[in-house]
Design an enzyme around this catalytic site. Sequence first.
Site: not given
Length: 198
Positions: A11, A14, A71-72, A155, A182
């Site tokens: 991604n 990211k 992983d989110s 996102g 986060h």
Amino acid sequence: MVEKLLMGTSNRDKVRELREILAGLPWEICSLADLAPVPEPEEAGATFEENALLKARYYASHFSMACVADDSGLEVDALGGAPGVRSARYAGEGCSYSDNNEKLLDALAEMSWPERLARFVCCAAFAAQDGSTHVVRGTVEGRIAAESFGENGFGYDPVFVPSGHECTFAEMSAREKHAISHRGRAFRELRAWLETRS
Ligand code: ITT
């Protein structure tokens, strides 16, 4: 000797955020785009932790290089925690960010502001070449807006209003988002752990 650290994510959004958050770390950071193509691992885990570890281990072992992966996703209380680990493909395989946001806004159309509670979760995992691993979790609480606002981030950022703020993540600068996000929280903790190790 400066060690190499691979960002195990396909991604690009990211990758951009991780470069910003990990800037200054005494490791030479590289991304999958710098290496020969490899199929993505199947994210078969039931939790963010399992999937983060699975990705970090997979790329560390394939490239024989220390690797970080995350992983989110978004958990919406009124939807029983969905989209959760399925956040990337909430509106179906191959869907766009705006498909996901539209589906989410439709699902919450009848909900009042207090009922729109949600949180972003990021599990950040490190896997070394010797097989050792470390995983941490970062979260940020907030609510889902009634419509999309802002152009920054990626996102679900245009629909997420972090608690204590009156704008979405997509209306904040990258620096403002990382200070409370986060991913900012998880990777600052992982970074501190890596610094004690190197
Ligand atoms: P990799 O597995 O290759 O890292 P991915 O996009 O498939 O890429 P995930 O499975 O972790 O990654 O899914 C994360 C999804 O959650 C992402 O596609 C967004 O839809 C959402 N998400 C995660 N962090 C976000 C953030 O900071 N802002 C907005 N949406 C986010």
